[in-house]
Design a protein around this motif. Structure first.
Motif, PDB file in Angstrom:
ATOM      1  N   GLN A 180       0.966  -0.974  -0.050  1.00  0.00           N
ATOM      2  CA  GLN A 180      -0.567   0.268  -0.087  1.00  0.00           C
ATOM      3  C   GLN A 180       0.687   1.112  -0.327  1.00  0.00           C
ATOM      4  OE1 GLN A 180      -3.815   0.762   0.748  1.00  0.00           O
ATOM      5  NE2 GLN A 180      -3.498  -1.957  -0.203  1.00  0.00           N
ATOM      6  N   VAL A 181       1.961   1.341   0.973  1.00  0.00           N
ATOM      7  CA  VAL A 181       2.952   2.189   1.243  1.00  0.00           C
ATOM      8  C   VAL A 181       4.376   2.153   1.113  1.00  0.00           C
ATOM      9  CG1 VAL A 181       0.732   3.645   1.531  1.00  0.00           C
ATOM     10  CG2 VAL A 181       2.725   2.999   3.277  1.00  0.00           C
ATOM     11  N   VAL A 182       5.185   3.005   0.877  1.00  0.00           N
ATOM     12  CA  VAL A 182       6.747   2.449   1.086  1.00  0.00           C
ATOM     13  C   VAL A 182       7.313   3.563   1.100  1.00  0.00           C
ATOM     14  CG1 VAL A 182       8.536   2.508  -0.440  1.00  0.00           C
ATOM     15  CG2 VAL A 182       7.066   0.583  -1.038  1.00  0.00           C
ATOM     16  N   VAL A 183       8.361   3.269   2.720  1.00  0.00           N
ATOM     17  CA  VAL A 183       9.079   4.284   3.171  1.00  0.00           C
ATOM     18  C   VAL A 183      10.621   3.648   2.657  1.00  0.00           C
ATOM     19  CG1 VAL A 183      10.029   4.853   5.440  1.00  0.00           C
ATOM     20  CG2 VAL A 183       7.451   4.199   5.302  1.00  0.00           C
ATOM     21  N   GLY A 241      -7.403   6.748   5.495  1.00  0.00           N
ATOM     22  CA  GLY A 241      -7.383   5.840   3.971  1.00  0.00           C
ATOM     23  C   GLY A 241      -6.850   6.380   3.101  1.00  0.00           C
ATOM     24  N   ASP A 242      -6.437   7.895   3.452  1.00  0.00           N
ATOM     25  CA  ASP A 242      -5.496   8.715   2.577  1.00  0.00           C
ATOM     26  C   ASP A 242      -5.087   8.518   2.798  1.00  0.00           C
ATOM     27  OD1 ASP A 242      -4.621  11.325   1.583  1.00  0.00           O
ATOM     28  OD2 ASP A 242      -5.668  12.061   2.381  1.00  0.00           O
ATOM     29  N   PHE A 243      -3.650   8.325   1.640  1.00  0.00           N
ATOM     30  CA  PHE A 243      -2.206   8.044   0.936  1.00  0.00           C
ATOM     31  C   PHE A 243      -1.368   8.744   0.443  1.00  0.00           C
ATOM     32  CE2 PHE A 243      -4.276   3.579   1.728  1.00  0.00           C
ATOM     33  CZ  PHE A 243      -4.128   3.442   3.169  1.00  0.00           C
ATOM     34  N   SER A 244      -2.040  10.129   0.766  1.00  0.00           N
ATOM     35  CA  SER A 244      -0.969  11.092  -0.704  1.00  0.00           C
ATOM     36  C   SER A 244       0.168  11.298   0.410  1.00  0.00           C
ATOM     37  CB  SER A 244      -2.355  11.957  -0.119  1.00  0.00           C
ATOM     38  OG  SER A 244      -2.611  12.857   0.720  1.00  0.00           O
ATOM     39  N   PRO A 271       2.313  10.897  -3.544  1.00  0.00           N
ATOM     40  CA  PRO A 271       1.663   9.689  -3.345  1.00  0.00           C
ATOM     41  C   PRO A 271       2.000   8.263  -2.555  1.00  0.00           C
ATOM     42  CG  PRO A 271       0.777  11.601  -4.731  1.00  0.00           C
ATOM     43  CD  PRO A 271       2.376  11.659  -4.308  1.00  0.00           C
ATOM     44  N   ARG A 272       1.744   7.496  -1.868  1.00  0.00           N
ATOM     45  CA  ARG A 272       1.959   6.428  -1.279  1.00  0.00           C
ATOM     46  C   ARG A 272       3.525   6.436  -0.543  1.00  0.00           C
ATOM     47  NH1 ARG A 272      -2.411   2.970  -1.489  1.00  0.00           N
ATOM     48  NH2 ARG A 272      -3.725   3.654  -2.962  1.00  0.00           N
TER      49      ARG A 272
END
Ligand SMILES: Cc1cc2nc3c(=O)[nH]c(=O)nc-3n(C[C@H](O)[C@H](O)[C@H](O)COP(=O)(O)OP(=O)(O)OC[C@H]3O[C@@H](n4cnc5c(N)ncnc54)[C@H](O)[C@@H]3O)c2cc1C
Length: 397
Positions: free
Chosen positions: A152-155, A330-333, A290-291
């Motif tokens: 879903q997301v990356v750091v 749920g906001d991955f911006s 985003p993400r």
């Protein structure tokens, strides 16, 4: 393989992000079915070498304490004072009733931190090199030498030379310092003049910073820290150049370091010299798309000294809080990350340090540097205490 969160890079920034996430929202670490929701990818195997002088300021220890971690478990040497010098005169700083700087070796420190993360259920995969990071509307694809991962997301915590920033922000400006480092025995070996075993005796147990190369166009300083390697007392020397005076004719970076070491009885040519860049922070730099969030050197370390361990740990704390907010809404911006970073205690110290970096090194004349380091002691101490240090206590998730 699908995860909710992928952290790319297992240095202090990536590990701090994972540990703070565990502290703030353990449900984001493991699903109710017991599977991992988070994976950290690290290209090397712990304990892995990392070129770094290993100086930990109090803020690093404060952030680690907040995670319930005691860094005194890691082999270390304590410097009782830090001395800032210009051409033979300057000011000494010591913190009352405690060490001023704790010096660790990064292979040991990072391996210790990774073990703490694994003990808290964080999955770390070592020996995986990230090649490409491709965000899209529904998630992020990470291409590695061991196949594709999806999240879903990356750091992006892959340091000054990392691929994440290059992939997601290819046109962002970069401010990169040149850094060289060398390890020597604690005392010089007997040798022909100017190298002598008697020299260098007076500096044991104190961390030295000398700004004498600034008028020559090196916008930085040389350092000399006490250190230990496998329990043996050593010294870590180095030179840091922000590159802010790159338009001036400059000596080779190794020359002022060799000069400083010779003044204290050490012969640089007898030791292995290594180099690595440090990306330093500028408030103008973007820090996310985003993400994808960036942390640690992937955003930027302190510009004055290139001090980045405490800073990396601090980014991890803020990033964990951004991730929790994103999964709650749920906001991955990550559109508010840059603003929240700037307003945080970490962002404030980074801003002040960025401003000082630009002023201190641009005013490169000998008369100014002499005047500044010799006569401004009370102002430097008060300003540092209020605006540069002690941010770790004020850093809220
Ligand atoms: C010579 C030198 C001396 C320094 N001295 C000090 C000091 O005394 N005190 C201080 O506070 N700071 C110091 N610094 C700065 C400090 O080392 C950094 O600021 C700090 O390491 C930043 O942490 P990080 O987690 O962001 O990045 P890093 O520590 O660089 O960690 C990045 C991690 O990502 C991994 N990685 C990179 N690319 C990939 C990839 N493609 N795929 C998977 N994994 C990847 C790396 O193996 C590494 O483990 C020094 C730096 C240098 C170069």
């Amino acid at each position: 393989m699908e995860y909710d969160i992928l952290i790319l890079g297992g240095g202090p920034a990536g590990l701090s992000t994972a540990l703070h996430l565990h502290q703030l929202a353990p449900h984001l670490i493991t699903s109710p079915q017991g599977t991992s929701r988070i994976l950290l990818l690290e290209k090397a195997h712990y304990p892995r070498p990392k070129l770094c002088a290993g100086g930990l300021v109090a803020d690093a220890e404060i952030i680690l304490e907040g995670l319930g971690l005691d860094v005194s478990e890691v082999p270390h040497v304590d410097a009782s004072a830090a001395h800032f010098d210009f051409a033979g005169k300057g000011l000494t700083v010591s913190v009352p009733k405690r060490h001023t700087l704790r010096i660790i070796r990064r292979d040991e420190f990072d391996a210790w931190l990774a073990k703490k993360a694994e003990n808290r259920g964080i999955e770390i995969r070592q020996g995986v090199t990230v090649r490409d990071v491709q965000p899209d509307a529904d998630g992020v694809t990470v291409i590695t030498d061991q196949g594709e991962f999806r999240a879903q997301v990356v750091v992006g915590a892959d340091g000054s030379n990392g691929v994440t920033r290059r992939c997601v922000l290819p046109d962002a400006p970069v401010h990169t310092a040149r850094v060289l480092e060398v390890l020597t025995p604690a005392r010089p070996l007997p040798g022909p003049p100017p190298f002598s075993a008697k020299m260098g005796e007076g500096r044991v147990g104190v961390a030295y910073f000398d700004f004498f190369p600034v008028p020559a166009g090196i916008a930085g300083y040389t350092w000399d820290f006490p250190a230990q390697v496998n329990g043996q007392p050593m010294r870590c020397w180095g030179i840091y150049d922000t590159n802010l005076l790159a338009h001036k004719p400059r000596p080779a970076l190794r020359d002022p370091l060799a000069e400083e070491m010779a003044r204290h009885g050490f012969d640089l040519s007898q030791h292995e010299l290594k180099g690595h860049p440090i990306r330093w922070y500028s408030p103008r730099n973007p820090v996310s798309v985003p993400r994808v969030l960036l942390v640690g050197d992937a955003v930027g370390a302190d510009g004055i000294f290139g001090e980045g361990i405490s800073i990396a740990l601090g980014y991890g704390k803020l990033a964990a809080s951004e991730l929790v907010g994103a999964f709650n809404t749920g906001d991955f911006s990550f559109s508010g990350y840059r603003r929240r970073l700037a307003r945080s205690a970490l962002g404030q110290t980074l801003f002040v340090r960025w401003a000082i970096t630009r002023i201190l090194y641009r005013l490169h004349w000998t008369w100014f540097q002499k005047w500044f380091w010799r006569f401004w002691k009370p102002v430097i101490l008060a300003f540092s205490w209020i605006f540069v240090l002690n941010w770790g206590k004020r850093l809220k998730p």
